[in-house]
Write a protein that holds these residues in place. Structure first.
Motif, PDB file in Angstrom:
ATOM      1  N   THR A  63    -122.296  95.353   7.234  1.00  0.00           N
ATOM      2  CA  THR A  63    -120.924  95.882   7.234  1.00  0.00           C
ATOM      3  C   THR A  63    -120.001  95.119   8.168  1.00  0.00           C
ATOM      4  O   THR A  63    -118.782  95.165   8.004  1.00  0.00           O
ATOM      5  N   THR A  76    -129.729  98.319  -1.258  1.00  0.00           N
ATOM      6  CA  THR A  76    -129.236  99.542  -0.615  1.00  0.00           C
ATOM      7  C   THR A  76    -128.014  99.271   0.253  1.00  0.00           C
ATOM      8  O   THR A  76    -127.192 100.164   0.472  1.00  0.00           O
ATOM      9  N   ARG A  77    -127.882  98.045   0.741  1.00  0.00           N
ATOM     10  CA  ARG A  77    -126.708  97.707   1.556  1.00  0.00           C
ATOM     11  C   ARG A  77    -125.517  97.283   0.713  1.00  0.00           C
ATOM     12  O   ARG A  77    -124.373  97.394   1.152  1.00  0.00           O
ATOM     13  N   LEU A  78    -125.789  96.779  -0.491  1.00  0.00           N
ATOM     14  CA  LEU A  78    -124.699  96.337  -1.355  1.00  0.00           C
ATOM     15  C   LEU A  78    -124.080  97.481  -2.139  1.00  0.00           C
ATOM     16  O   LEU A  78    -122.899  97.433  -2.487  1.00  0.00           O
ATOM     17  N   ARG A 103    -122.288 100.686  -2.583  1.00  0.00           N
ATOM     18  CA  ARG A 103    -121.377 101.446  -1.728  1.00  0.00           C
ATOM     19  C   ARG A 103    -121.155 102.833  -2.309  1.00  0.00           C
ATOM     20  O   ARG A 103    -120.520 102.986  -3.359  1.00  0.00           O
ATOM     21  N   LEU A 104    -121.674 103.847  -1.646  1.00  0.00           N
ATOM     22  CA  LEU A 104    -121.469 105.235  -2.040  1.00  0.00           C
ATOM     23  C   LEU A 104    -121.010 106.017  -0.817  1.00  0.00           C
ATOM     24  O   LEU A 104    -120.969 105.492   0.304  1.00  0.00           O
ATOM     25  N   ASP A 105    -120.670 107.285  -1.026  1.00  0.00           N
ATOM     26  CA  ASP A 105    -120.226 108.110   0.096  1.00  0.00           C
ATOM     27  C   ASP A 105    -121.321 108.252   1.145  1.00  0.00           C
ATOM     28  O   ASP A 105    -121.046 108.309   2.340  1.00  0.00           O
ATOM     29  N   PRO A 133    -125.292 106.688   2.347  1.00  0.00           N
ATOM     30  CA  PRO A 133    -126.176 105.543   2.126  1.00  0.00           C
ATOM     31  C   PRO A 133    -127.396 105.929   1.295  1.00  0.00           C
ATOM     32  O   PRO A 133    -127.892 107.052   1.376  1.00  0.00           O
TER      33      PRO A 133
END
Length: 328
Positions: free
Chosen positions: A26, A293-295, A297-299, A301
């Protein structure tokens, strides 16, 4: 594909994914300045983030994926069961239960390494109990003993959630059970890496015996393979390696099931030849999953264990249907 070429290809893919993992996060970092040796604050921050956060996360992901893939390949060859994976013997469940106990009683709040250490004790206890229960009973007895230990560990975890003293404790337990490489550092690697290495060496030492066991236990015994010793080495290696990895990162499913199946057709379905490729495939798969999981993007993680389950469950279903189609 020849074994050496496959191993080299998988090693390059794994290395590329590892380097990609270092560059994803991030924070906007000054990679050019850091690589160029600049003394600016941004360049120093980049070096600090990579050295203390992203590098340990990447290394732990590679180690965890490798031991999961390797142990899955060994167990599938040992038990001659294409659905076998580390959780089958109750070792992953034992590690989870140990960590949950540490969280439940507040030990994890007192010291960060309490949960991993308790998880390691739980993994070794579950593996030893499965071995003792199955002693003298052969492969089927070992599978049933592992299933019993998994059920017992699951019941213990459910009880801890049911009796959690407060919502925060229940949240901490659920968070740990979902598995993640986030917020893990060098302390966790120092704890897990030596045990993963020893476990991996024990598992790799079973390669010749696994090739003989593909013919059956009686035939392997006639070829001079000590089946009981092979079973002990496989269980000890899985207990040490997978137990240590699970104790540190939490429950990560399906990597140990999927990785061996991806590489086995490429090595002529030889159980022994699949071990190193399965380890590399497991490392690549887990690293790729962590990157995903890092790419995404949700409200909230997506935890690593949740993502591997979402991806691995359809593969598991396909495998069951594929086996059903081949069974007379």
């Amino acid at each position: 594909m020849r074994g050496g070429g496959l191993i080299a290809l998988l090693a390059l893919v794994t290395l590329a994914l590892g380097l990609m993992s270092l560059g994803i996060g991030t924070l906007g970092l000054d990679y050019a300045g850091w690589l160029g040796g600049e003394a600016s604050a941004t360049a120093r921050l980049t070096g600090l983030v990579i050295a203390e956060i992203r590098l340990p996360r990447m290394l732990l992901g590679l180690l965890t994926g490798a031991i999961l893939g390797l142990s899955g390949a060994v167990l599938q060859g040992l038990l001659r069961n294409p659905l076998a994976e580390p959780g089958l013997l109750g070792i992953s469940g034992g590690a989870s239960l140990g960590a949950v106990i540490a969280i439940y009683y507040g030990l994890a709040a007192a010291t960060p390494l309490a949960a991993p250490l308790a998880g390691l004790v739980g993994a070794m206890a579950a593996g030893l109990a499965a071995l003792l229960l199955a002693r003298g009973g052969g492969t089927l007895a070992l599978i049933l003993a592992g299933a019993a230990m998994s059920s017992l560990a699951g019941a213990g975890i459910s009880l801890a959630l049911n009796l959690a003293p407060n919502p925060y404790a229940a949240y901490e337990i659920m968070t740990w059970l979902m598995g993640s490489l986030a917020n893990r550092g060098w302390a966790e690697i120092t704890l897990a890496a030596p045990l993963i290495a020893v476990g991996g060496l024990l598992l790799l030492a079973t390669a010749r015996a696994l090739d003989a066991l593909a013919l059956g236990e009686a035939q392997a015994d006639s070829l001079g393979v000590d089946v009981a010793r092979t079973r002990l080495m496989a269980l000890a290696g899985t207990g040490l390696g997978v137990g240590a990895a699970t104790a540190v990162v939490g429950a990560i499913g399906f990597i140990g099931l999927v990785a061996p199946h991806l590489v086995r057709p490429l090595v002529g379905h030889r159980p022994g030849a699949a071990l190193v490729p399965a380890a590399l495939a497991g490392a690549a798969l887990l690293t790729a999953a962590d990157i995903a999981t890092r790419l995404i993007r949700l409200d909230s993680p997506i935890y690593l264990g949740v993502f591997t389950a979402l991806v691995g469950a359809p593969f598991f279903l396909w495998l069951v249907l594929h086996m059903r189609g081949r069974t007379p």
